[in-house]
Write a protein that holds these residues in place. Structure first.
Motif, PDB file in Angstrom:
ATOM      1  N   ARG A 109     -33.793   7.375  25.192  1.00  0.00           N
ATOM      2  CA  ARG A 109     -34.004   7.460  23.756  1.00  0.00           C
ATOM      3  C   ARG A 109     -35.064   8.509  23.472  1.00  0.00           C
ATOM      4  O   ARG A 109     -35.995   8.701  24.250  1.00  0.00           O
ATOM      5  CB  ARG A 109     -34.444   6.103  23.182  1.00  0.00           C
ATOM      6  CG  ARG A 109     -33.378   5.537  22.285  1.00  0.00           C
ATOM      7  CD  ARG A 109     -33.746   4.158  21.804  1.00  0.00           C
ATOM      8  NE  ARG A 109     -32.682   3.230  22.086  1.00  0.00           N
ATOM      9  CZ  ARG A 109     -31.504   3.266  21.484  1.00  0.00           C
ATOM     10  NH1 ARG A 109     -31.237   4.158  20.563  1.00  0.00           N
ATOM     11  NH2 ARG A 109     -30.568   2.394  21.800  1.00  0.00           N
ATOM     12  N   LEU A 110     -34.899   9.169  22.330  1.00  0.00           N
ATOM     13  CA  LEU A 110     -35.768  10.290  21.962  1.00  0.00           C
ATOM     14  C   LEU A 110     -36.294  10.074  20.556  1.00  0.00           C
ATOM     15  O   LEU A 110     -35.539   9.668  19.658  1.00  0.00           O
ATOM     16  CB  LEU A 110     -34.968  11.597  22.030  1.00  0.00           C
ATOM     17  CG  LEU A 110     -35.692  12.911  21.751  1.00  0.00           C
ATOM     18  CD1 LEU A 110     -36.746  13.186  22.824  1.00  0.00           C
ATOM     19  CD2 LEU A 110     -34.681  14.066  21.702  1.00  0.00           C
ATOM     20  N   VAL A 111     -37.586  10.315  20.352  1.00  0.00           N
ATOM     21  CA  VAL A 111     -38.188  10.246  19.019  1.00  0.00           C
ATOM     22  C   VAL A 111     -38.728  11.620  18.654  1.00  0.00           C
ATOM     23  O   VAL A 111     -39.527  12.197  19.405  1.00  0.00           O
ATOM     24  CB  VAL A 111     -39.331   9.208  18.963  1.00  0.00           C
ATOM     25  CG1 VAL A 111     -40.041   9.277  17.609  1.00  0.00           C
ATOM     26  CG2 VAL A 111     -38.799   7.807  19.217  1.00  0.00           C
ATOM     27  N   LEU A 112     -38.293  12.132  17.524  1.00  0.00           N
ATOM     28  CA  LEU A 112     -38.828  13.384  16.998  1.00  0.00           C
ATOM     29  C   LEU A 112     -39.942  13.042  16.011  1.00  0.00           C
ATOM     30  O   LEU A 112     -39.696  12.433  14.966  1.00  0.00           O
ATOM     31  CB  LEU A 112     -37.734  14.188  16.301  1.00  0.00           C
ATOM     32  CG  LEU A 112     -36.504  14.537  17.146  1.00  0.00           C
ATOM     33  CD1 LEU A 112     -35.513  15.359  16.340  1.00  0.00           C
ATOM     34  CD2 LEU A 112     -36.916  15.294  18.395  1.00  0.00           C
ATOM     35  N   ALA A 113     -41.147  13.418  16.372  1.00  0.00           N
ATOM     36  CA  ALA A 113     -42.313  13.230  15.492  1.00  0.00           C
ATOM     37  C   ALA A 113     -43.026  14.567  15.404  1.00  0.00           C
ATOM     38  O   ALA A 113     -44.200  14.700  15.736  1.00  0.00           O
ATOM     39  CB  ALA A 113     -43.226  12.139  16.045  1.00  0.00           C
ATOM     40  N   THR A 114     -42.273  15.568  14.957  1.00  0.00           N
ATOM     41  CA  THR A 114     -42.733  16.963  15.005  1.00  0.00           C
ATOM     42  C   THR A 114     -43.565  17.382  13.798  1.00  0.00           C
ATOM     43  O   THR A 114     -44.028  18.526  13.735  1.00  0.00           O
ATOM     44  CB  THR A 114     -41.528  17.905  15.146  1.00  0.00           C
ATOM     45  OG1 THR A 114     -40.536  17.574  14.157  1.00  0.00           O
ATOM     46  CG2 THR A 114     -40.897  17.759  16.529  1.00  0.00           C
ATOM     47  N   ASN A 257     -41.008  20.008   9.888  1.00  0.00           N
ATOM     48  CA  ASN A 257     -40.570  20.732  11.087  1.00  0.00           C
ATOM     49  C   ASN A 257     -39.274  20.101  11.580  1.00  0.00           C
ATOM     50  O   ASN A 257     -39.263  19.281  12.487  1.00  0.00           O
ATOM     51  CB  ASN A 257     -41.647  20.667  12.171  1.00  0.00           C
ATOM     52  CG  ASN A 257     -42.872  21.469  11.811  1.00  0.00           C
ATOM     53  OD1 ASN A 257     -42.769  22.513  11.148  1.00  0.00           O
ATOM     54  ND2 ASN A 257     -44.035  21.009  12.221  1.00  0.00           N
ATOM     55  N   ALA A 258     -38.172  20.502  10.960  1.00  0.00           N
ATOM     56  CA  ALA A 258     -36.865  19.898  11.244  1.00  0.00           C
ATOM     57  C   ALA A 258     -35.960  20.813  12.057  1.00  0.00           C
ATOM     58  O   ALA A 258     -34.831  20.437  12.371  1.00  0.00           O
ATOM     59  CB  ALA A 258     -36.174  19.544   9.931  1.00  0.00           C
ATOM     60  N   GLU A 259     -36.456  22.008  12.404  1.00  0.00           N
ATOM     61  CA  GLU A 259     -35.585  22.993  13.054  1.00  0.00           C
ATOM     62  C   GLU A 259     -35.059  22.523  14.403  1.00  0.00           C
ATOM     63  O   GLU A 259     -33.903  22.802  14.760  1.00  0.00           O
ATOM     64  CB  GLU A 259     -36.338  24.318  13.213  1.00  0.00           C
ATOM     65  CG  GLU A 259     -36.608  25.053  11.919  1.00  0.00           C
ATOM     66  CD  GLU A 259     -37.787  24.492  11.132  1.00  0.00           C
ATOM     67  OE1 GLU A 259     -38.011  24.941   9.997  1.00  0.00           O
ATOM     68  OE2 GLU A 259     -38.494  23.595  11.669  1.00  0.00           O
ATOM     69  N   LEU A 260     -35.891  21.826  15.175  1.00  0.00           N
ATOM     70  CA  LEU A 260     -35.453  21.350  16.483  1.00  0.00           C
ATOM     71  C   LEU A 260     -34.265  20.402  16.333  1.00  0.00           C
ATOM     72  O   LEU A 260     -33.265  20.496  17.059  1.00  0.00           O
ATOM     73  CB  LEU A 260     -36.602  20.667  17.216  1.00  0.00           C
ATOM     74  CG  LEU A 260     -36.296  20.131  18.622  1.00  0.00           C
ATOM     75  CD1 LEU A 260     -35.884  21.262  19.554  1.00  0.00           C
ATOM     76  CD2 LEU A 260     -37.521  19.385  19.181  1.00  0.00           C
ATOM     77  N   GLY A 261     -34.354  19.478  15.387  1.00  0.00           N
ATOM     78  CA  GLY A 261     -33.242  18.567  15.130  1.00  0.00           C
ATOM     79  C   GLY A 261     -32.014  19.292  14.625  1.00  0.00           C
ATOM     80  O   GLY A 261     -30.880  18.934  14.975  1.00  0.00           O
ATOM     81  N   GLN A 262     -32.219  20.304  13.807  1.00  0.00           N
ATOM     82  CA  GLN A 262     -31.090  21.070  13.285  1.00  0.00           C
ATOM     83  C   GLN A 262     -30.362  21.807  14.403  1.00  0.00           C
ATOM     84  O   GLN A 262     -29.124  21.796  14.466  1.00  0.00           O
ATOM     85  CB  GLN A 262     -31.599  22.057  12.234  1.00  0.00           C
ATOM     86  CG  GLN A 262     -30.507  22.748  11.441  1.00  0.00           C
ATOM     87  CD  GLN A 262     -31.075  23.484  10.249  1.00  0.00           C
ATOM     88  OE1 GLN A 262     -32.130  24.124  10.336  1.00  0.00           O
ATOM     89  NE2 GLN A 262     -30.398  23.398   9.116  1.00  0.00           N
ATOM     90  N   ARG A 263     -31.126  22.416  15.318  1.00  0.00           N
ATOM     91  CA  ARG A 263     -30.499  23.117  16.444  1.00  0.00           C
ATOM     92  C   ARG A 263     -29.746  22.151  17.351  1.00  0.00           C
ATOM     93  O   ARG A 263     -28.770  22.531  18.002  1.00  0.00           O
ATOM     94  CB  ARG A 263     -31.555  23.870  17.264  1.00  0.00           C
ATOM     95  CG  ARG A 263     -32.167  25.055  16.547  1.00  0.00           C
ATOM     96  CD  ARG A 263     -32.877  25.982  17.526  1.00  0.00           C
ATOM     97  NE  ARG A 263     -33.949  25.322  18.258  1.00  0.00           N
ATOM     98  CZ  ARG A 263     -35.209  25.257  17.852  1.00  0.00           C
ATOM     99  NH1 ARG A 263     -35.566  25.785  16.676  1.00  0.00           N
ATOM    100  NH2 ARG A 263     -36.132  24.652  18.597  1.00  0.00           N
TER     101      ARG A 263
END
Length: 438
Positions: A109-114, A257-263
């Protein structure tokens, strides 16, 4: 209640800011926490309290006071901490990520807290040297150095962050150098227009001006002017004014900072879209804090993010989850010597009863908005001791009719009247006159 998610084996958290760290702390309190936790932060320092950046800039505390946990603490807790590396790609199909250092990690599991970054206005010259944000340790170190050199600084943004940055710059320039002339630009006609009415905003502006800040309201930025070396020297406003500027701080909103999720192919609108378990369009990936969007809302205050943490911690441990819901938040200003507490609407609407108290000599102002005896909004400037009590009553939807005459006096008086009402006691002896204005 939502059905429990499967318990996590290897959890990777991207982001070692306040949201990511709060999640780590919440997980460590649980016996059913993930078996393995890895935290990746792109800053070289371990998690710190960004809320305290402004008092640190103002010289009111030492750098060590910002640290939430030393890097060694993570190892002591059995957590792998990776600092100074940025995640560059996520392969959702393979549950794998890669950092800019070439590190490859697999996850269950991965959590994006960027987090977020300052929103930079689209005007000519915004890329000039000497133009800064106010979001991290590096920003504060740069601004401290600039303040010590004196000259002119311009802060763009008259909200919470802009006011705190401007006052921090002023105090640092005063204490560490020849003095810094600090101007603050606000597009609206008043400071903190989303949180304060005109009276409270005027009191706040008068106090800041008395300290030496130059406040420019209804000031719309047109361009930044640079010298031959590409360094900012002035800003230009739409009305033709030119203000000298050796340093410009942009504090006029944040961009997730949503770019990582978008990519990675996740659903992204203004931020990474999540459901009420903070799960993205990929069931193995979650997003938390300023980088996420729930039911059209994005985040910049800690209170809703702390509530998100509790929901996500439960989900990651396989517990039943009630689901995240939006709740009102109160606003507090973190400037030494200024007390401010506000929540709810800034302006009275049809059907509102307005209770107000203003003591110009003491610098106290309180204004409450009630509808059918229930509190919907409050602005307190000066004496804010009653703020948390009022906020609690508003969230509970309490009928305050019985203590209406004491609402501007203090929570003890109001509680006494409520108790008297509930027990049927004669409350005449508790009444006091209240200054009231519609």
């Amino acid at each position: 209640m939502h059905p429990a998610l499967h318990k996590t084996e290897h959890l990777v958290i991207i982001g070692n800011g306040m949201a990511g760290h709060r999640l780590v702390e919440a997980l460590l309190e649980r016996p059913d926490r993930p078996a393995r936790i890895t935290v990746i932060g792109d800053e070289s320092a371990a998690a710190y309290n960004r809320i305290l950046l402004s008092p640190w800039l103002a010289g009111e505390m030492e750098r060590e006071a910002l640290t939430l946990r030393e890097a060694t603490w993570y190892a002591d807790q059995g957590i792998e901490l990776v600092l100074g590396e940025r995640v560059t790609s996520i392969e959702c199909a393979h549950h794998r990520l890669t950092t800019d250092a070439g590190r490859i990690l697999d996850y269950h599991r991965l959590v994006l807290a960027t987090g977020s970054r300052p929103t930079m206005p689209a005007v000519p010259g915004i890329e000039l040297a000497g133009v800064h944000g106010f979001r991290d340790l590096e920003d504060v170190a740069t601004l401290t150095e600039a303040a010590g050199q004196g000259g002119h600084a311009v802060v763009i943004g008259g909200g919470l962050l802009g006011l705190e940055a401007a006052e921090g710059l002023r105090k640092t320039g005063q204490s560490k150098g020849p003095g810094l002339d600090v101007s603050l630009l606000q597009r609206s006609s008043r400071l903190m227009n989303r949180h304060l009415d005109a009276t409270a905003a005027d009191l706040l502006e008068a106090e800041l001006v008395s300290r030496g800040l130059r406040i420019h309201t209804e000031a719309r930025l047109a361009a930044l002017e640079g010298d031959k070396a590409g360094r900012v020297v002035a800003i230009h406003l739409e009305d033709g004014r030119r203000l000298a500027a050796d340093c410009v701080v942009v504090a006029a909103g944040i961009t997730p900072n949503a770019e990582l999720g978008q990519r990675a192919g996740l659903d992204v609108d203004r931020a990474i879209v999540v459901d009420d378990t903070l799960t993205t369009s990929d069931a193995s990936i979650h997003a938390l804090g300023e980088c996420c969007q729930f039911e059209g809302t994005t985040y910049g205050l800690v209170e809703p993010i702390w509530r998100q943490v509790e929901v996500l911690a439960a989900a990651l441990c396989g517990d039943d989850v009630a689901g995240y819901r939006e709740q009102p938040s109160a606003t507090k200003l973190k400037i030494s010597g200024i007390s401010l507490f506000a929540f709810g609407p800034t302006e009275a609407a049809p059907g509102h009863e307005v209770l107000a108290y203003h003591d110009p000599e003491q610098g106290d102002y309180r204004r409450l908005l009630l509808r059918d005896g229930r509190l919907e909004g409050a602005i307190l400037y000066g004496d804010t001791a009653m703020g948390p009590w009022l906020f609690t009553q508003a969230q509970a939807g309490s009928d305050l009719t019985a203590c209406r005459q004491a609402l501007l006096l203090g929570s003890a008086d109001a509680d006494a009247l409520l108790d008297a009402h509930h027990t049927g006691t004669d409350s005449d002896t508790l009444d006091r006159p209240v200054k009231e204005a519609a």
